[in-house]
Design an enzyme around this catalytic site. Structure first.
Site, PDB file in Angstrom:
ATOM      1  N   MET A 174      30.164   2.397  24.230  1.00 37.21           N
ATOM      2  CA  MET A 174      28.874   2.632  23.560  1.00 37.21           C
ATOM      3  C   MET A 174      27.980   3.584  24.362  1.00 37.21           C
ATOM      4  O   MET A 174      26.789   3.362  24.492  1.00 37.21           O
ATOM      5  CB  MET A 174      28.151   1.295  23.340  1.00 37.21           C
ATOM      6  CG  MET A 174      28.969   0.276  22.571  1.00 37.21           C
ATOM      7  SD  MET A 174      28.287  -1.403  22.619  1.00 37.21           S
ATOM      8  CE  MET A 174      28.647  -1.890  24.322  1.00 37.21           C
ATOM      9  N   ASP A 189      30.480  -9.719  13.390  1.00 38.76           N
ATOM     10  CA  ASP A 189      29.880  -8.476  13.861  1.00 38.76           C
ATOM     11  C   ASP A 189      30.077  -7.346  12.852  1.00 38.76           C
ATOM     12  O   ASP A 189      30.989  -7.385  12.015  1.00 38.76           O
ATOM     13  CB  ASP A 189      30.489  -8.068  15.202  1.00 38.76           C
ATOM     14  CG  ASP A 189      29.899  -8.842  16.375  1.00 38.76           C
ATOM     15  OD1 ASP A 189      28.970  -9.638  16.158  1.00 38.76           O
ATOM     16  OD2 ASP A 189      30.379  -8.650  17.510  1.00 38.76           O
ATOM     17  N   LYS A 209      25.374  -5.810  15.137  1.00 39.52           N
ATOM     18  CA  LYS A 209      24.392  -4.854  15.624  1.00 39.52           C
ATOM     19  C   LYS A 209      25.078  -3.510  15.823  1.00 39.52           C
ATOM     20  O   LYS A 209      26.174  -3.434  16.362  1.00 39.52           O
ATOM     21  CB  LYS A 209      23.764  -5.338  16.938  1.00 39.52           C
ATOM     22  CG  LYS A 209      22.989  -6.634  16.766  1.00 39.52           C
ATOM     23  CD  LYS A 209      22.662  -7.282  18.093  1.00 39.52           C
ATOM     24  CE  LYS A 209      21.905  -8.572  17.862  1.00 39.52           C
ATOM     25  NZ  LYS A 209      22.704  -9.560  17.079  1.00 39.52           N
TER      26      LYS A 209
END
Length: 244
Positions: free
Chosen positions: A164, A29, A51
């Site tokens: 997030m 990641d 991502k």
């Protein structure tokens, strides 16, 4: 599938460390640190498939295909995911793809960012007098929305940890106030939880959107909301970071 934790190599599980050291192909990641990547063998194939919100990223379908392709070459493939694979990752999409293509796999747990932040900034996620439960929520759903059901988030004895979700700070504040949460509910904002350069701010729900804008942090941000976060200790952590 292995959890890399929030970024500090000291927070790796022994299982993930062993997997890294024997990896022949590593799909990792975006938030996995260089210190952790360095633990893989020098000849290991390393491919970033991470991502980041609102940035160019590797499509999930390409990641799925890479795992199968590399495994069919006979390589020991490690899919290294930030935090814990089972918390707001796409672990089930990837496991399902491997199952459908007959590729055996196993999952190794990792330290999730909320647990790392709680240790680093010395606050509890639950407290037997003030926080009977904790709920993890994400602001990165497929359609970009955030799901806040009033019946659950209104409970003043529930700790809420948003992953997030800093871009949704105004919406979070409005929904929680509308559900009956006090504007003076303690809040902690943490950027890069678990890393030596982590930063944190204590505030109240009333000031949440304005503080997010004022800080303008670029790293991953956790938002903790609830009475338990009033215990967060800033000075001790900043001293530790300076001496690390």
């Amino acid at each position: 599938m292995a959890g890399a934790g929030p970024g500090d190599a000291d927070l790796l599980t022994l299982g993930t460390l062993k997997a890294l050291q024997s990896a022949q192909a590593l799909l990792y990641d975006a938030l996995v640190s260089e210190d952790i990547l360095a633990l893989a063998p020098q000849r290991c194939i390393k491919i970033c498939v991470g991502k980041r919100g609102d940035r160019l990223s590797v499509p999930q379908e390409k990641t799925n295909a890479l795992m199968v392709r590399l495994a069919r070459r006979g390589l020991h493939v490690v899919r290294l995911k930030g935090g814990d694979p089972s918390v707001f990752g796409r672990v089930e999409e990837e496991r399902d793809h491997l199952d459908r293509h007959g590729v055996p796999h196993k999952t190794l747990a990792g330290v999730t960012a909320a647990s790392a932040a709680a240790a680093q900034f010395s606050f509890p996620l639950t407290h037997r007098s003030e926080a009977r439960s904790v709920t993890f929520l994400t602001g990165r759903t497929k359609d970009g929305s955030i799901d806040l059901r009033d019946a659950s988030v209104a409970d003043p004895e529930m700790s809420l940890v948003f992953y997030m979700s800093s871009h949704n700070a105004g919406h979070i504040q409005a929904r929680l106030l509308g559900a009956g949460r006090s504007p003076f509910t303690p809040v902690v904002l943490i950027e890069n939880a678990g890393r030596a350069h982590a930063r944190a701010r204590k505030l109240t729900l009333r000031d949440l959107p304005a503080t997010v804008v004022a800080e303008g942090w670029d790293g991953p941000v956790l938002i903790g909301i609830g009475d338990a976060f009033a215990y967060a200790r800033m000075a001790d952590t900043m001293l530790a970071a300076r001496t690390a």
